[in-house]
Motif scaffolding. Structure first.
Motif, PDB file in Angstrom:
ATOM      1  N   HIS A  39       0.826  -1.211   0.000  1.00  0.00           N
ATOM      2  CA  HIS A  39       0.000   0.000   0.000  1.00  0.00           C
ATOM      3  C   HIS A  39       0.858   1.259   0.000  1.00  0.00           C
ATOM      4  O   HIS A  39       0.484   2.263  -0.617  1.00  0.00           O
ATOM      5  CB  HIS A  39      -0.964  -0.007   1.182  1.00  0.00           C
ATOM      6  CG  HIS A  39      -2.037  -1.026   1.049  1.00  0.00           C
ATOM      7  ND1 HIS A  39      -2.634  -1.620   2.129  1.00  0.00           N
ATOM      8  CD2 HIS A  39      -2.618  -1.582  -0.045  1.00  0.00           C
ATOM      9  CE1 HIS A  39      -3.544  -2.491   1.701  1.00  0.00           C
ATOM     10  NE2 HIS A  39      -3.545  -2.482   0.387  1.00  0.00           N
ATOM     11  N   VAL A  40       2.001   1.218   0.659  1.00  0.00           N
ATOM     12  CA  VAL A  40       2.907   2.371   0.638  1.00  0.00           C
ATOM     13  C   VAL A  40       3.393   2.604  -0.789  1.00  0.00           C
ATOM     14  O   VAL A  40       3.394   3.745  -1.280  1.00  0.00           O
ATOM     15  CB  VAL A  40       4.101   2.163   1.599  1.00  0.00           C
ATOM     16  CG1 VAL A  40       5.197   3.189   1.356  1.00  0.00           C
ATOM     17  CG2 VAL A  40       3.630   2.221   3.049  1.00  0.00           C
ATOM     18  N   MET A  41       3.773   1.546  -1.488  1.00  0.00           N
ATOM     19  CA  MET A  41       4.210   1.689  -2.879  1.00  0.00           C
ATOM     20  C   MET A  41       3.071   2.234  -3.746  1.00  0.00           C
ATOM     21  O   MET A  41       3.288   3.121  -4.577  1.00  0.00           O
ATOM     22  CB  MET A  41       4.695   0.342  -3.428  1.00  0.00           C
ATOM     23  CG  MET A  41       5.965  -0.171  -2.785  1.00  0.00           C
ATOM     24  SD  MET A  41       7.398   0.860  -3.161  1.00  0.00           S
ATOM     25  CE  MET A  41       7.507   0.622  -4.920  1.00  0.00           C
ATOM     26  N   GLN A  42       1.878   1.699  -3.556  1.00  0.00           N
ATOM     27  CA  GLN A  42       0.729   2.177  -4.332  1.00  0.00           C
ATOM     28  C   GLN A  42       0.442   3.651  -4.033  1.00  0.00           C
ATOM     29  O   GLN A  42       0.153   4.420  -4.947  1.00  0.00           O
ATOM     30  CB  GLN A  42      -0.498   1.314  -4.046  1.00  0.00           C
ATOM     31  CG  GLN A  42      -0.378  -0.084  -4.615  1.00  0.00           C
ATOM     32  CD  GLN A  42      -1.516  -0.985  -4.180  1.00  0.00           C
ATOM     33  OE1 GLN A  42      -2.093  -0.811  -3.112  1.00  0.00           O
ATOM     34  NE2 GLN A  42      -1.828  -1.966  -5.010  1.00  0.00           N
ATOM     35  N   ASP A  43       0.522   4.030  -2.766  1.00  0.00           N
ATOM     36  CA  ASP A  43       0.309   5.436  -2.404  1.00  0.00           C
ATOM     37  C   ASP A  43       1.333   6.330  -3.098  1.00  0.00           C
ATOM     38  O   ASP A  43       0.998   7.401  -3.596  1.00  0.00           O
ATOM     39  CB  ASP A  43       0.408   5.636  -0.891  1.00  0.00           C
ATOM     40  CG  ASP A  43      -0.777   5.073  -0.132  1.00  0.00           C
ATOM     41  OD1 ASP A  43      -1.814   4.768  -0.761  1.00  0.00           O
ATOM     42  OD2 ASP A  43      -0.660   4.935   1.101  1.00  0.00           O
ATOM     43  N   LYS A  44       2.591   5.897  -3.118  1.00  0.00           N
ATOM     44  CA  LYS A  44       3.648   6.690  -3.760  1.00  0.00           C
ATOM     45  C   LYS A  44       3.400   6.818  -5.257  1.00  0.00           C
ATOM     46  O   LYS A  44       3.651   7.865  -5.847  1.00  0.00           O
ATOM     47  CB  LYS A  44       5.035   6.086  -3.504  1.00  0.00           C
ATOM     48  CG  LYS A  44       5.446   6.063  -2.052  1.00  0.00           C
ATOM     49  CD  LYS A  44       5.475   7.458  -1.471  1.00  0.00           C
ATOM     50  CE  LYS A  44       5.857   7.434  -0.006  1.00  0.00           C
ATOM     51  NZ  LYS A  44       5.656   8.709   0.641  1.00  0.00           N
ATOM     52  N   LEU A  45       2.907   5.765  -5.881  1.00  0.00           N
ATOM     53  CA  LEU A  45       2.602   5.835  -7.313  1.00  0.00           C
ATOM     54  C   LEU A  45       1.394   6.730  -7.571  1.00  0.00           C
ATOM     55  O   LEU A  45       1.406   7.544  -8.502  1.00  0.00           O
ATOM     56  CB  LEU A  45       2.350   4.432  -7.869  1.00  0.00           C
ATOM     57  CG  LEU A  45       3.600   3.568  -8.038  1.00  0.00           C
ATOM     58  CD1 LEU A  45       3.207   2.112  -8.283  1.00  0.00           C
ATOM     59  CD2 LEU A  45       4.467   4.090  -9.177  1.00  0.00           C
ATOM     60  N   LEU A  46       0.358   6.589  -6.759  1.00  0.00           N
ATOM     61  CA  LEU A  46      -0.864   7.361  -6.983  1.00  0.00           C
ATOM     62  C   LEU A  46      -0.692   8.853  -6.725  1.00  0.00           C
ATOM     63  O   LEU A  46      -1.426   9.670  -7.265  1.00  0.00           O
ATOM     64  CB  LEU A  46      -2.004   6.812  -6.119  1.00  0.00           C
ATOM     65  CG  LEU A  46      -2.574   5.476  -6.570  1.00  0.00           C
ATOM     66  CD1 LEU A  46      -3.599   4.977  -5.556  1.00  0.00           C
ATOM     67  CD2 LEU A  46      -3.198   5.577  -7.954  1.00  0.00           C
ATOM     68  N   MET A  47       0.295   9.215  -5.906  1.00  0.00           N
ATOM     69  CA  MET A  47       0.483  10.642  -5.636  1.00  0.00           C
ATOM     70  C   MET A  47       1.224  11.338  -6.766  1.00  0.00           C
ATOM     71  O   MET A  47       1.184  12.556  -6.892  1.00  0.00           O
ATOM     72  CB  MET A  47       1.205  10.860  -4.308  1.00  0.00           C
ATOM     73  CG  MET A  47       2.663  10.504  -4.278  1.00  0.00           C
ATOM     74  SD  MET A  47       3.671  11.761  -5.050  1.00  0.00           S
ATOM     75  CE  MET A  47       5.216  11.508  -4.323  1.00  0.00           C
ATOM     76  N   ARG A  48       1.878  10.594  -7.648  1.00  0.00           N
ATOM     77  CA  ARG A  48       2.718  11.201  -8.675  1.00  0.00           C
ATOM     78  C   ARG A  48       1.956  12.107  -9.660  1.00  0.00           C
ATOM     79  O   ARG A  48       2.425  13.212  -9.937  1.00  0.00           O
ATOM     80  CB  ARG A  48       3.513  10.116  -9.401  1.00  0.00           C
ATOM     81  CG  ARG A  48       4.554   9.457  -8.466  1.00  0.00           C
ATOM     82  CD  ARG A  48       5.296   8.333  -9.154  1.00  0.00           C
ATOM     83  NE  ARG A  48       6.075   8.804 -10.282  1.00  0.00           N
ATOM     84  CZ  ARG A  48       7.320   9.272 -10.204  1.00  0.00           C
ATOM     85  NH1 ARG A  48       7.936   9.311  -9.036  1.00  0.00           N
ATOM     86  NH2 ARG A  48       7.959   9.674 -11.280  1.00  0.00           N
TER      87      ARG A  48
END
Length: 111
Positions: free
Chosen positions: A86-95
């Motif tokens: 989820h941390v990785m997904q959050d980092k991708l979605l914030m881009r």
């Protein structure tokens, strides 16, 4: 920093460190994504992710799915890995949002 925070940090760092090796080993050109992955990839692109970010999203999902196929060694591992994913997904979605923000506020980021 308590034990739980240290473990979570290690899980995130371990996931991030493992992704380049995983990506190189299992990276699939777009014509090799499954039909379900192609649908998910389109949703990523529609949300504003770039082609590479959408590929990264799918590779993170593949890595997570592969991890959860492994035998369980400790009961707390699964929730910790889910958190790391989820941390990785959050980092991708914030881009996409950050790109838009940076484009409209360049003067604040580059004094």
């Amino acid at each position: 920093m308590n034990r739980r925070t240290m473990i979570r940090s290690a899980a995130v760092a371990g996931t991030a460190a493992a992704l380049p090796a995983t990506a190189g080993a299992s990276a699939a050109p777009p014509n090799q994504w499954t039909p379900e992955e192609l649908k998910d990839r389109k949703r990523c692109l529609d949300a504003g992710l770039t082609e590479d970010e959408a590929d990264c999203w799918l590779l993170v999902a593949r890595a997570g799915a592969k991890f959860f196929e492994l035998p369980e060694l400790h009961p707390s591992t699964k929730p910790e890995v889910a958190q790391a994913i989820h941390v990785m997904q959050d980092k991708l979605l914030m881009r996409p949002t950050y790109r838009k923000y940076r484009g409209s506020t360049t003067r604040y980021l580059n004094p």
